[in-house]
Design an enzyme around this catalytic site. Structure first.
Site, PDB file in Angstrom:
ATOM      1  N   LYS A 175       0.863  -1.184   0.000  1.00 14.17           N
ATOM      2  CA  LYS A 175       0.000   0.000   0.000  1.00 14.17           C
ATOM      3  C   LYS A 175       0.898   1.232   0.000  1.00 14.17           C
ATOM      4  CE  LYS A 175      -4.313  -1.518   2.127  1.00 14.17           C
ATOM      5  NZ  LYS A 175      -5.264  -1.279   3.232  1.00 14.17           N
TER       6      LYS A 175
ATOM      7  N   ARG B 271     -17.234  -4.804   6.606  1.00 15.20           N
ATOM      8  CA  ARG B 271     -18.137  -3.734   6.204  1.00 15.20           C
ATOM      9  C   ARG B 271     -19.255  -4.276   5.333  1.00 15.20           C
ATOM     10  NH1 ARG B 271     -13.101   0.041   5.202  1.00 15.20           N
ATOM     11  NH2 ARG B 271     -12.350  -2.069   5.026  1.00 15.20           N
TER      12      ARG B 271
ATOM     13  N   SER C  42     -10.467   4.376   5.455  1.00 16.58           N
ATOM     14  CA  SER C  42      -9.418   5.391   5.570  1.00 16.58           C
ATOM     15  C   SER C  42      -9.259   6.144   4.249  1.00 16.58           C
ATOM     16  CB  SER C  42      -8.083   4.737   5.932  1.00 16.58           C
ATOM     17  OG  SER C  42      -8.171   4.109   7.173  1.00 16.58           O
TER      18      SER C  42
HETATM   19  P1  ADP Z   1      -9.093   0.279   5.488  1.00 17.75           P
HETATM   20  O1  ADP Z   1      -9.744  -0.679   4.546  1.00 17.75           O
HETATM   21  O2  ADP Z   1     -10.037   1.348   5.962  1.00 17.75           O
HETATM   22  O3  ADP Z   1      -7.750   0.783   5.045  1.00 17.75           O
HETATM   23  P2  ADP Z   1      -7.655  -1.259   7.502  1.00 17.75           P
HETATM   24  O4  ADP Z   1      -6.758  -2.082   6.671  1.00 17.75           O
HETATM   25  O5  ADP Z   1      -6.983  -0.232   8.333  1.00 17.75           O
HETATM   26  O6  ADP Z   1      -8.853  -0.575   6.747  1.00 17.75           O
HETATM   27  O7  ADP Z   1      -8.574  -2.192   8.382  1.00 17.75           O
HETATM   28  C1  ADP Z   1      -8.332  -2.669   9.666  1.00 17.75           C
HETATM   29  C2  ADP Z   1      -9.547  -3.456  10.114  1.00 17.75           C
HETATM   30  O8  ADP Z   1     -10.637  -2.572  10.380  1.00 17.75           O
HETATM   31  C3  ADP Z   1     -10.072  -4.450   9.078  1.00 17.75           C
HETATM   32  O9  ADP Z   1     -10.542  -5.590   9.751  1.00 17.75           O
HETATM   33  C4  ADP Z   1     -11.213  -3.702   8.433  1.00 17.75           C
HETATM   34  O10 ADP Z   1     -12.160  -4.561   7.871  1.00 17.75           O
HETATM   35  C5  ADP Z   1     -11.774  -2.959   9.635  1.00 17.75           C
HETATM   36  N1  ADP Z   1     -12.535  -1.800   9.278  1.00 17.75           N
HETATM   37  C6  ADP Z   1     -12.109  -0.676   8.643  1.00 17.75           C
HETATM   38  N2  ADP Z   1     -13.118   0.204   8.498  1.00 17.75           N
HETATM   39  C7  ADP Z   1     -14.220  -0.365   9.050  1.00 17.75           C
HETATM   40  C8  ADP Z   1     -15.580   0.028   9.214  1.00 17.75           C
HETATM   41  N3  ADP Z   1     -16.018   1.199   8.733  1.00 17.75           N
HETATM   42  N4  ADP Z   1     -16.435  -0.821   9.844  1.00 17.75           N
HETATM   43  C9  ADP Z   1     -15.976  -2.008  10.289  1.00 17.75           C
HETATM   44  N5  ADP Z   1     -14.714  -2.442  10.166  1.00 17.75           N
HETATM   45  C10 ADP Z   1     -13.843  -1.641   9.561  1.00 17.75           C
END
Ligand code: ADP
Length: 160
Positions: free
Chosen positions: A41, A90, A128
């Protein structure tokens, strides 16, 4: 004592992440939020910045720690004595990838479980990258990120 890992990029932490972290902290004795060093990423925030933002937003949760890791998630989970990895789901779009990862992790290390918590309805759309797009375009991100870190995120993204 049941320890779990909440792994992710957290680039930056959003209210959607916080919802999962807070719910996990009620279910388990110890929650380690682990910021993944992911070269693939293209992150906007450094690992140290992401850790700092998470520390600020989780300070009120006594059983939550912030850490970072590189390498295999199951190796890290074993090292920390965790019984499970907690992930947020999600929409169906998350499911296929997360399901595959959980199956692979089970093969690599059968004793570590993957537990999925469904997103709360108000955060289903939140990621994010959406936060970064809105902030960089001068939009208001108050609804999407914890209040205490909003200005830091805006300053950082506007000054790229
Ligand atoms: P992103 O896809 O936002 O970059 P991350 O890689 O930081 O997310 O995700 C970390 C964890 O948080 C993962 O398990 C992801 O599914 C979860 N997550 C991120 N945003 C949400 C949300 N809006 N609701 C529920 N879980 C979330």
């Amino acid at each position: 004592m049941k320890t779990v890992i909440c792994p992710g990029s957290f680039d930056p932490v959003t209210k959607g992440h916080m919802d999962i972290i807070e719910r996990a902290s009620k279910l388990f004795d110890r929650v380690i939020v682990a910021v993944l060093v992911n070269a693939q990423k293209n992150p906007s925030f450094t690992i140290d910045e992401r850790i700092q933002l998470l520390k600020e937003t989780t300070g009120h949760l006594e059983n939550v720690e912030i850490d970072t890791f590189d390498g295999l998630l199951v190796d890290y989970a074993k090292l920390k004595g965790a019984c499970a990895v907690v992930k947020g789901l999600r929409a169906v779009t998350d499911f296929e990838y997360e399901f595959q990862m959980s199956m692979i992790n089970k093969k690599l290390c059968p004793e570590i479980e993957t537990i999925f918590l469904n997103t709360s309805q108000e955060y289903m759309y939140l990621s994010s990258s959406v936060v970064k797009q809105i902030a960089s375009a001068g939009g208001d991100i108050s609804k999407f990120v914890p209040a205490e870190i909003r200005d830091k995120i805006v300053d950082r993204l506007v000054n790229i």
